[in-house]
Structures are given as C-alpha cells and as structure tokens.
Design a protein around this motif. Structure first.
Motif, PDB file in Angstrom:
ATOM      1  N   MET A   1      -8.492 -48.995   8.690  1.00 34.82           N
ATOM      2  CA  MET A   1      -9.923 -49.258   8.730  1.00 34.82           C
ATOM      3  C   MET A   1     -10.590 -48.303   7.744  1.00 34.82           C
ATOM      4  SD  MET A   1     -10.809 -49.587  12.820  1.00 34.82           S
ATOM      5  CE  MET A   1     -12.538 -50.030  12.550  1.00 34.82           C
ATOM      6  N   PHE A   2     -11.762 -48.692   7.259  1.00 35.22           N
ATOM      7  CA  PHE A   2     -12.504 -47.854   6.325  1.00 35.22           C
ATOM      8  C   PHE A   2     -13.906 -47.613   6.870  1.00 35.22           C
ATOM      9  CE2 PHE A   2      -9.504 -50.506   3.968  1.00 35.22           C
ATOM     10  CZ  PHE A   2      -8.726 -49.539   3.358  1.00 35.22           C
TER      11      PHE A   2
ATOM     12  N   ARG B   1     -12.251 -38.190   5.071  1.00 27.47           N
ATOM     13  CA  ARG B   1     -10.856 -37.807   5.226  1.00 27.47           C
ATOM     14  C   ARG B   1      -9.938 -39.026   5.267  1.00 27.47           C
ATOM     15  NH1 ARG B   1     -11.496 -33.443  10.211  1.00 27.47           N
ATOM     16  NH2 ARG B   1     -12.516 -31.769   9.022  1.00 27.47           N
ATOM     17  N   VAL B   2      -8.639 -38.769   5.285  1.00 29.69           N
ATOM     18  CA  VAL B   2      -7.645 -39.765   5.635  1.00 29.69           C
ATOM     19  C   VAL B   2      -7.096 -39.358   6.989  1.00 29.69           C
ATOM     20  CG1 VAL B   2      -5.446 -40.844   5.045  1.00 29.69           C
ATOM     21  CG2 VAL B   2      -7.054 -40.233   3.224  1.00 29.69           C
TER      22      VAL B   2
ATOM     23  N   THR C   1     -13.970 -42.511   4.719  1.00 32.66           N
ATOM     24  CA  THR C   1     -12.817 -42.098   5.513  1.00 32.66           C
ATOM     25  C   THR C   1     -11.890 -43.288   5.709  1.00 32.66           C
ATOM     26  OG1 THR C   1     -13.886 -40.289   6.707  1.00 32.66           O
ATOM     27  CG2 THR C   1     -12.051 -41.372   7.817  1.00 32.66           C
ATOM     28  N   VAL C   2     -10.593 -43.066   5.523  1.00 33.08           N
ATOM     29  CA  VAL C   2      -9.578 -44.067   5.821  1.00 33.08           C
ATOM     30  C   VAL C   2      -8.947 -43.705   7.166  1.00 33.08           C
ATOM     31  CG1 VAL C   2      -7.471 -45.219   5.056  1.00 33.08           C
ATOM     32  CG2 VAL C   2      -9.085 -44.311   3.356  1.00 33.08           C
ATOM     33  N   ILE C   3      -8.881 -44.662   8.069  1.00 30.81           N
ATOM     34  CA  ILE C   3      -8.194 -44.464   9.349  1.00 30.81           C
ATOM     35  C   ILE C   3      -6.935 -45.327   9.310  1.00 30.81           C
ATOM     36  CG2 ILE C   3      -8.410 -44.486  11.857  1.00 30.81           C
ATOM     37  CD1 ILE C   3     -11.448 -44.628  11.472  1.00 30.81           C
ATOM     38  N   GLN C   4      -5.782 -44.703   9.323  1.00 30.59           N
ATOM     39  CA  GLN C   4      -4.528 -45.408   9.134  1.00 30.59           C
ATOM     40  C   GLN C   4      -3.948 -45.930  10.454  1.00 30.59           C
ATOM     41  OE1 GLN C   4      -2.266 -44.294   5.508  1.00 30.59           O
ATOM     42  NE2 GLN C   4      -2.454 -42.212   6.322  1.00 30.59           N
ATOM     43  N   ASN C   5      -3.147 -46.992  10.335  1.00 31.68           N
ATOM     44  CA  ASN C   5      -2.338 -47.508  11.452  1.00 31.68           C
ATOM     45  C   ASN C   5      -3.176 -47.860  12.676  1.00 31.68           C
ATOM     46  OD1 ASN C   5       0.099 -46.811   9.922  1.00 31.68           O
ATOM     47  ND2 ASN C   5      -0.397 -44.688  10.470  1.00 31.68           N
TER      48      ASN C   5
END
Length: 388
Positions: A325-326, A335-336, A103-107
């Motif tokens: 963060m990954f 998910r993204v 999962t990529v957590i953006q910003n």
C-alpha cells in the motif's frame, strides 16, 4: 419501509440535472461537516495490482527466477532503497518518497485470503474477516458515528456507481461522476414537515441531495485548478477532489478508483500504461495540494484488493495475495514499513504471506488522522507503528 433498501435506490447521483418532486423537499440547513482539518483520499486499483512489479525486490535473485518473462531489469527501476525500487513508470512516486511525503507499507493483506475480485474488494471495503458478511462499509460505519446529525457530503465518491466502503445506515455520502454537472433543483411547495416518520425520512434523503449539490457547487465556485492535469479519467477525478478540498467542502473522505489491473496477459505493456496513468495523475494532485499548502491536511491511500502470483504464467500473472500500500501526504514519515517480500517462504499456493493486516492501516488512519476510536466500528487490529 426498509431504510437500507431505500438508500440503495437513492444513494447514487451521477451528475446531470436531477429534478425532485416538491413533496421530497426537506427543510432547514446544516453547516458542512468540520471536524479538524484532516481528510482521507482513497484510490482503489481495481483488478489486483501486481505489487512485485510495482515496488520491486530487484536485488533478490528469486524475483528473476520466478518471473522469467516479466521481471523488470534492475537497471531500469527507480528510487532504489534497501533492495527495493519502484517500477520505472512510477518515477514521481520515487520523487515523493525522496521528498519524505510517501510511505510504502509492504506485504499488506489479511488471513485466509480470497482470490475473487468482488469478494476481496468487499472484504477490504467492509474491514471484516474473510468469512463474515455485513452490509455497511468501514467508512460508512465511521461516518454514521462521527456525523451525529447526518451530513450529506461527509463522504464523496467520484464514480458512476456507489462504493460499499462508504455505505452506512445514514446518507452521509454522495456518489457523483461529474461534480460540475451535479445541480439539483427543488421547489418550496409543501414545506411543512409531516407526522409521518417514513415520509420525513424520505425528505431527509431529498435534503441530502439538495444540500450535497449546493455544497459541491459552492466549493467549486471558491476554487480553481492552478496546475495542469493529464487528460485521463483518474486525473480528472483527482482534479475535482483537489477543487473540493481547496473550496472548503470539508468532506472527511474522498474515494475514487482506477480499473485495468487484472494483468493475466500482456502484462508488461498494460501494467506500464496503468502505472503511468496512476503516477501522472497522483503527482499532479500532489503538486496541486502542495502548492495550496494543503498536503499536510490530506492523506492519500493507494491500494488494490490483492496482489498477483509470485511466479508468472508466461505472459502475465494470476491472482495472488499480499501487496504494498502507498500513503502520501498527511505528514506521514516517508518510510518503507514491513520486511521486503519473502520469496522463499511462500504459502501452499505459491503466494506471498501477508505480514501486515490492512485493518491495522485503517486503524492508524482513523486514530492518527481522524482522531477516532477504530474499535467503535469493529476493527480489532492495532494501528501500524511508524506511519505518522
């Protein structure tokens, strides 16, 4: 005796042979900490990783306008997903996401960001507001409450120096550079406990070292490396962690780091090299755990103390704010999360505005993976939804 000061003198053990005086020998044995089956593995990218060139908004023309010298061509990025894609060096990150394991957590960031490496790392490691200072780390506070009778290997830091994130009031973690060489000798003279609480505390510290050494050596004897890891420092640390997990050390937290992300100059080549090291080491670890059928029990967290400036400086990037963060493994949902980086509405310094507070990620990890009430260690942010 100041307990905290004493811990700073005794908390780091970097391998080699450590011989303890007999009066430091403590008594009794404890089973290793076993609370569920889950553990967390943290990989800290030191120096401020450039998030915009790691998970790239390749369809946004402003990305190319701001980064005339260092933008990655949309033809070379990998794992394209709703306008975002990985740096080509992270081809296995793209594969892990395609497998549903990343999962990529953006910003991700925090209010009133600090652009000092040391201070921002401290904020991430203590999980307090940027205008507050405390001496215990967020994981150290968690372990203090979770380990009612202290457990010396509840947290393992693979490094040559201690990590503030794991520092608590009790000696619940050990820093070790080379687990294979971490062998502690003691003799059994003067085994009777005293009526002196200060001396008994010293013995408690000694007991932590001895038990930690014994537990680590036992876990290493019960495991082996079954796939090939690259010959890099991060790979070796992750290989050690995999051995300890497979050997049932039952630590709840493992921590390691990768330096070299302060890319003010010559960014394209340096960043590619560092991301390649990260990708290859982490994918080997991922394959190792998956082959051992342990990936669902291990949650890997990859983060940096801040991102980089949106606009390049001609040959690199300067210190910025929010970044991705990954999360890998632990039955995350692959998910993204969060919106794509907003390159129109920047802050007054021309940096990204954070959308997700890093403490919301911590809250999710503690609640969903550790079955722990995050508010007990002072985290007020609500867990991020959709991660697990």
């Amino acid at each position: 005796m100041n307990r905290r000061n004493f811990l700073t003198l005794t908390g780091t053990f970097t391998g080699g042979m450590l011989v303890l005086p007999s009066f430091l020998h403590a008594f009794g044995t404890q089973d290793n900490l076993v609370i569920g089956e889950q553990c967390l593995v943290f990989i800290q990218l030191n120096g401020g990783n450039d998030g915009l060139n790691t998970f790239i908004p390749y369809e946004d023309p402003l990305y190319y306008d701001f980064r005339t010298k260092i933008a990655l061509n949309k033809e070379v990025v990998v794992g394209k997903n709703k306008g975002m894609a990985f740096h080509p060096a992270l081809k296995d990150f793209a594969q892990m996401q395609q497998n549903g394991d990343l999962t990529v957590i953006q910003n991700v960031g925090y209010p009133s960001p600090n652009r000092s490496h040391f201070r921002s790392q401290e904020i991430w490691q203590t999980a307090v507001d940027s205008n507050k200072y405390i001496n215990e780390g967020w994981l150290g506070r968690y372990l203090d409450l979770q380990c009612h009778d202290h457990q010396p290997t509840a947290g393992i830091n693979l490094d040559s120096i201690d990590n503030l994130a794991l520092k608590g009031m009790e000696p619940n973690s050990i820093t070790v550079k080379d687990p294979d060489s971490f062998k502690v000798k003691s003799n059994k003279e003067n085994e009777k406990l005293s009526n002196n609480p200060q001396l008994d505390f010293v013995r408690k510290i000694a007991n932590s070292v001895i038990q930690g050494s014994d537990g680590i050596q036992k876990a290493l004897k019960q495991s082996k490396t079954e796939i090939s890891y690259p010959k890099t420092g991060l790979s070796k640390n992750l290989e050690w962690i995999a051995r300890l997990v497979k050997g049932n050390l039952n630590s709840k937290v493992y921590y390691t780091s990768l330096n070299g992300f302060d890319t003010h100059d010559n960014q394209l080549s340096i960043h590619e090299r560092k991301l390649t090291e990260l990708n290859d080491a982490l994918y080997s670890f991922y394959q190792d755990l998956k082959q051992a059928q342990l990936l669902q029990n291990v949650t890997v967290v990859v983060f940096s103390e801040f991102g980089r400036r949106v606009k390049d400086n001609g040959n690199g990037t300067d210190h910025g704010t929010a970044a991705p963060m990954f999360i890998i493994g632990g039955n995350n949902k692959g998910r993204v999360l969060g919106d794509n980086p907003n390159l129109v509405e920047l802050d007054n310094n021309g940096d990204l505005k954070h959308q997700i507070d890093f403490r919301s990620v911590y809250a999710s990890l503690l609640k969903e993976k550790m079955n722990f009430d995050y508010s007990k260690i002072g985290i007020r942010n609500k867990p991020i939804s959709g991660l697990f």
